[in-house]
Design a protein around this motif. Sequence first.
Motif, PDB file in Angstrom:
ATOM      1  N   GLU A   1     -10.023   3.956   1.688  1.00  0.00           N
ATOM      2  CA  GLU A   1      -9.611   3.553   0.346  1.00  0.00           C
ATOM      3  C   GLU A   1      -8.116   3.316   0.377  1.00  0.00           C
ATOM      4  O   GLU A   1      -7.382   4.005   1.101  1.00  0.00           O
TER       5      GLU A   1
ATOM      6  N   VAL B   1       0.848  -1.192   0.000  1.00  0.00           N
ATOM      7  CA  VAL B   1       0.000   0.000   0.000  1.00  0.00           C
ATOM      8  C   VAL B   1       0.885   1.245   0.000  1.00  0.00           C
ATOM      9  O   VAL B   1       1.780   1.383   0.832  1.00  0.00           O
TER      10      VAL B   1
ATOM     11  N   LYS C   1      -0.746   4.457  -0.572  1.00  0.00           N
ATOM     12  CA  LYS C   1      -1.600   5.604  -0.242  1.00  0.00           C
ATOM     13  C   LYS C   1      -2.880   5.122   0.415  1.00  0.00           C
ATOM     14  O   LYS C   1      -3.510   4.171  -0.060  1.00  0.00           O
TER      15      LYS C   1
ATOM     16  N   LEU D   1      -4.531   2.416  -2.081  1.00  0.00           N
ATOM     17  CA  LEU D   1      -3.863   2.290  -3.368  1.00  0.00           C
ATOM     18  C   LEU D   1      -2.602   1.492  -3.141  1.00  0.00           C
ATOM     19  O   LEU D   1      -1.778   1.856  -2.287  1.00  0.00           O
TER      20      LEU D   1
END
Length: 98
Positions: A93, A43, A45, A95
């Motif tokens: 969320e 991960v 972000k 990213l």
Amino acid sequence: MSGQVPLNAAGEFVGEDVEAQLRQVFTNVSNALVAAGAEMKDVVKLTVFLTDIADAAVYRTVRDQFVDTDNPPASSLFQVGALINPKFRAEIEALAVI
């Protein structure tokens, strides 16, 4: 990945406690990453939505149990007026680079 919310694998709400909600949200993020052949260290972000900014300290405590604290992902944290379910206090969320 899209926003993860405090529902367990059976789709059940985990309860009102923000720490339990955040723990479930991070578990959901972790499980989705594993299913995609990745892990939390991938991960780069996190985008965090809390309904009460006062929960930021709890968020950081839970986050630090899931991420590499020596090299944490970049993150943005926002207080929002509401989430899709009025009982939800957190959504995240993520990213990841796989």
